[in-house]
Motif scaffolding. Structure first.
Motif, PDB file in Angstrom:
ATOM      1  N   THR A 170       0.811  -1.219   0.000  1.00 12.64           N
ATOM      2  CA  THR A 170       0.000   0.000   0.000  1.00 12.64           C
ATOM      3  C   THR A 170       0.852   1.280   0.000  1.00 12.64           C
ATOM      4  O   THR A 170       0.308   2.378  -0.075  1.00 12.64           O
ATOM      5  CB  THR A 170      -0.944   0.028   1.218  1.00 12.64           C
ATOM      6  N   ASP A 171       2.177   1.124   0.085  1.00 13.65           N
ATOM      7  CA  ASP A 171       3.066   2.282  -0.063  1.00 13.65           C
ATOM      8  C   ASP A 171       3.394   2.537  -1.535  1.00 13.65           C
ATOM      9  O   ASP A 171       4.172   3.429  -1.864  1.00 13.65           O
ATOM     10  CB  ASP A 171       4.366   2.080   0.719  1.00 13.65           C
ATOM     11  N   VAL A 172       2.809   1.701  -2.402  1.00 12.30           N
ATOM     12  CA  VAL A 172       2.913   1.935  -3.844  1.00 12.30           C
ATOM     13  C   VAL A 172       1.611   2.599  -4.275  1.00 12.30           C
ATOM     14  O   VAL A 172       0.524   2.130  -3.933  1.00 12.30           O
ATOM     15  CB  VAL A 172       3.116   0.599  -4.604  1.00 12.30           C
ATOM     16  N   VAL A 173       1.711   3.706  -4.996  1.00 16.20           N
ATOM     17  CA  VAL A 173       0.517   4.426  -5.448  1.00 16.20           C
ATOM     18  C   VAL A 173       0.552   4.547  -6.969  1.00 16.20           C
ATOM     19  O   VAL A 173       1.546   5.014  -7.535  1.00 16.20           O
ATOM     20  CB  VAL A 173       0.425   5.838  -4.827  1.00 16.20           C
ATOM     21  N   VAL A 174      -0.529   4.100  -7.597  1.00 18.57           N
ATOM     22  CA  VAL A 174      -0.655   4.216  -9.058  1.00 18.57           C
ATOM     23  C   VAL A 174      -1.530   5.429  -9.357  1.00 18.57           C
ATOM     24  O   VAL A 174      -2.603   5.585  -8.780  1.00 18.57           O
ATOM     25  CB  VAL A 174      -1.296   2.934  -9.648  1.00 18.57           C
ATOM     26  N   ILE A 175      -1.051   6.286 -10.255  1.00 19.09           N
ATOM     27  CA  ILE A 175      -1.817   7.460 -10.646  1.00 19.09           C
ATOM     28  C   ILE A 175      -2.134   7.314 -12.130  1.00 19.09           C
ATOM     29  O   ILE A 175      -1.225   7.275 -12.970  1.00 19.09           O
ATOM     30  CB  ILE A 175      -1.010   8.770 -10.394  1.00 19.09           C
ATOM     31  N   GLY A 176      -3.425   7.216 -12.463  1.00 17.74           N
ATOM     32  CA  GLY A 176      -3.791   6.962 -13.854  1.00 17.74           C
ATOM     33  C   GLY A 176      -5.162   7.502 -14.198  1.00 17.74           C
ATOM     34  O   GLY A 176      -5.893   7.973 -13.325  1.00 17.74           O
ATOM     35  N   ASP A 177      -5.506   7.428 -15.478  1.00 18.16           N
ATOM     36  CA  ASP A 177      -6.738   8.073 -15.944  1.00 18.16           C
ATOM     37  C   ASP A 177      -7.804   7.097 -16.421  1.00 18.16           C
ATOM     38  O   ASP A 177      -8.833   7.537 -16.944  1.00 18.16           O
ATOM     39  CB  ASP A 177      -6.423   9.061 -17.085  1.00 18.16           C
ATOM     40  N   THR A 178      -7.581   5.797 -16.282  1.00 15.81           N
ATOM     41  CA  THR A 178      -8.587   4.847 -16.787  1.00 15.81           C
ATOM     42  C   THR A 178      -8.898   3.771 -15.735  1.00 15.81           C
ATOM     43  O   THR A 178      -8.096   3.525 -14.828  1.00 15.81           O
ATOM     44  CB  THR A 178      -8.097   4.104 -18.062  1.00 15.81           C
ATOM     45  N   PRO A 179     -10.046   3.100 -15.882  1.00 14.22           N
ATOM     46  CA  PRO A 179     -10.359   1.978 -14.981  1.00 14.22           C
ATOM     47  C   PRO A 179      -9.272   0.899 -14.994  1.00 14.22           C
ATOM     48  O   PRO A 179      -9.047   0.236 -13.985  1.00 14.22           O
ATOM     49  CB  PRO A 179     -11.676   1.444 -15.546  1.00 14.22           C
ATOM     50  N   VAL A 182      -6.611   1.775 -12.477  1.00  8.96           N
ATOM     51  CA  VAL A 182      -7.079   1.463 -11.125  1.00  8.96           C
ATOM     52  C   VAL A 182      -6.985  -0.045 -10.884  1.00  8.96           C
ATOM     53  O   VAL A 182      -6.496  -0.497  -9.844  1.00  8.96           O
ATOM     54  CB  VAL A 182      -8.537   1.944 -10.930  1.00  8.96           C
ATOM     55  N   GLN A 183      -7.429  -0.803 -11.870  1.00 15.92           N
ATOM     56  CA  GLN A 183      -7.420  -2.261 -11.738  1.00 15.92           C
ATOM     57  C   GLN A 183      -6.010  -2.807 -11.518  1.00 15.92           C
ATOM     58  O   GLN A 183      -5.802  -3.690 -10.682  1.00 15.92           O
ATOM     59  CB  GLN A 183      -8.024  -2.868 -13.007  1.00 15.92           C
ATOM     60  N   CYS A 184      -5.026  -2.275 -12.249  1.00 11.72           N
ATOM     61  CA  CYS A 184      -3.662  -2.825 -12.097  1.00 11.72           C
ATOM     62  C   CYS A 184      -3.121  -2.505 -10.699  1.00 11.72           C
ATOM     63  O   CYS A 184      -2.325  -3.267 -10.155  1.00 11.72           O
ATOM     64  CB  CYS A 184      -2.731  -2.370 -13.224  1.00 11.72           C
ATOM     65  N   ALA A 185      -3.586  -1.391 -10.117  1.00 14.16           N
ATOM     66  CA  ALA A 185      -3.197  -1.081  -8.736  1.00 14.16           C
ATOM     67  C   ALA A 185      -3.868  -2.058  -7.778  1.00 14.16           C
ATOM     68  O   ALA A 185      -3.217  -2.632  -6.892  1.00 14.16           O
ATOM     69  CB  ALA A 185      -3.596   0.352  -8.388  1.00 14.16           C
ATOM     70  N   THR A 186      -5.159  -2.257  -7.946  1.00 18.65           N
ATOM     71  CA  THR A 186      -5.926  -3.136  -7.055  1.00 18.65           C
ATOM     72  C   THR A 186      -5.336  -4.548  -7.044  1.00 18.65           C
ATOM     73  O   THR A 186      -5.140  -5.149  -5.986  1.00 18.65           O
ATOM     74  CB  THR A 186      -7.405  -3.189  -7.510  1.00 18.65           C
ATOM     75  N   VAL A 187      -5.045  -5.060  -8.239  1.00 14.16           N
ATOM     76  CA  VAL A 187      -4.498  -6.414  -8.368  1.00 14.16           C
ATOM     77  C   VAL A 187      -3.173  -6.538  -7.607  1.00 14.16           C
ATOM     78  O   VAL A 187      -2.875  -7.572  -7.014  1.00 14.16           O
ATOM     79  CB  VAL A 187      -4.309  -6.765  -9.872  1.00 14.16           C
ATOM     80  N   ALA A 188      -2.390  -5.449  -7.608  1.00 14.17           N
ATOM     81  CA  ALA A 188      -1.079  -5.483  -6.952  1.00 14.17           C
ATOM     82  C   ALA A 188      -1.159  -5.117  -5.467  1.00 14.17           C
ATOM     83  O   ALA A 188      -0.141  -5.080  -4.785  1.00 14.17           O
ATOM     84  CB  ALA A 188      -0.127  -4.525  -7.670  1.00 14.17           C
ATOM     85  N   GLY A 189      -2.367  -4.807  -4.981  1.00 10.77           N
ATOM     86  CA  GLY A 189      -2.515  -4.394  -3.574  1.00 10.77           C
ATOM     87  C   GLY A 189      -2.042  -2.971  -3.338  1.00 10.77           C
ATOM     88  O   GLY A 189      -1.830  -2.553  -2.198  1.00 10.77           O
ATOM     89  N   ALA A 190      -1.844  -2.210  -4.419  1.00 11.83           N
ATOM     90  CA  ALA A 190      -1.377  -0.822  -4.308  1.00 11.83           C
ATOM     91  C   ALA A 190      -2.568   0.119  -4.146  1.00 11.83           C
ATOM     92  O   ALA A 190      -3.717  -0.261  -4.374  1.00 11.83           O
ATOM     93  CB  ALA A 190      -0.585  -0.445  -5.559  1.00 11.83           C
ATOM     94  N   ARG A 191      -2.284   1.358  -3.752  1.00 15.49           N
ATOM     95  CA  ARG A 191      -3.333   2.383  -3.727  1.00 15.49           C
ATOM     96  C   ARG A 191      -3.435   3.004  -5.109  1.00 15.49           C
ATOM     97  O   ARG A 191      -2.503   2.926  -5.913  1.00 15.49           O
ATOM     98  CB  ARG A 191      -3.005   3.461  -2.699  1.00 15.49           C
TER      99      ARG A 191
END
Ligand code: MG
Length: 231
Positions: A170-179, A182-191
């Motif tokens: 959760t100390d990894v944060v993905v910043i992006g503009d599409t679902p 978000v999904q690639c963050a969720t799968v990796a357990g990232a925010r």
């Protein structure tokens, strides 16, 4: 140990290249496979370049062996290096991006990387064109895996090789503009922080698992606070 690894998407998040990618893809496709408008009905937002090509080939009913794909990749990169210099719709940095990256570059405990569906070479060309390449020290690209979900662990592993490690996923944060960001963050357990500067509006992004949805990245202090939350 670093407090955060921040993984930024490029298109629609940091910048828009004014359809330079579309023009280069289309020209390369027509040159090599003889089909015009090969990408006109191919969904691109959040997709990797590799899957975008696969879909275009399918729609055009063209088969390409690995050698032809390599030739396409090479020609696309060449054309892209030219096309990036031309004007195009909404071409430029997204609001607040430069100020935010500059502020982050002064935070010793944070490192910025990339997670993008772009092939590595056009990604670098694009960011150099906008003078943003200097802010990123590692990344995962469309060459690394066909599916975006696989890119976050690759970027984190590369960060680790540079000595950039964090305590928790959760100390990894993905910043992006599409679902798909978000999904690639969720799968990796990232925010994840979703920004509505690309092809999806805030309402659409709120339908995803994004931890936060923002109109853009222009409120630098508030965005910094969100990115560094839990530090
Ligand atoms: Mg994007």
């Amino acid at each position: 140990m670093f407090s955060k690894i921040l993984l930024f998407d490029i298109d629609g998040t940091l910048l828009l290249s004014g359809r330079a990618g579309y023009r280069a893809l289309t020209s390369a496709f027509e040159e090599l496979f003889g089909v015009a408008g090969g990408f006109d009905h191919v969904p691109v937002a959040g997709m990797t370049d590799r899957l975008i090509l696969t879909e275009a080939l399918k729609q055009a009913e063209v088969t390409a062996d690995p050698a032809q794909r390599v030739r396409f990749h090479r020609r696309y990169c060449e054309l892209f290096a030219d096309e990036i210099h031309f004007p195009g719709p909404r071409k430029g940095l997204m609001p607040g991006v430069l100020t935010l990256l500059e502020r982050l570059s002064h935070c010793d405990q944070v490192r910025c990387g990339l997670v993008t569906g772009n092939f590595a070479e056009p990604a670098q060309i694009k960011l150099e064109h906008f003078n943003l390449w200097r802010f990123f020290t590692f990344g995962a690209y469309g060459d690394d895996a066909p599916v975006r979900d696989d890119l976050v662990p690759i970027a984190v592993e590369r960060a680790g090789r540079d000595g950039v490690t964090v305590t928790a996923a959760t100390d990894v944060v993905v910043i992006g503009d599409t679902p798909l960001d978000v999904q690639c963050a969720t799968v990796a357990g990232a925010r994840s922080i979703a920004v509505a500067t690309g092809s999806y509006d805030e309402a659409a992004l709120r339908q995803t698992d994004a931890n936060t949805v923002l109109a853009d990245l222009s409120e630098t202090d508030a965005v910094m606070e969100l990115l560094l939350a839990g530090s």
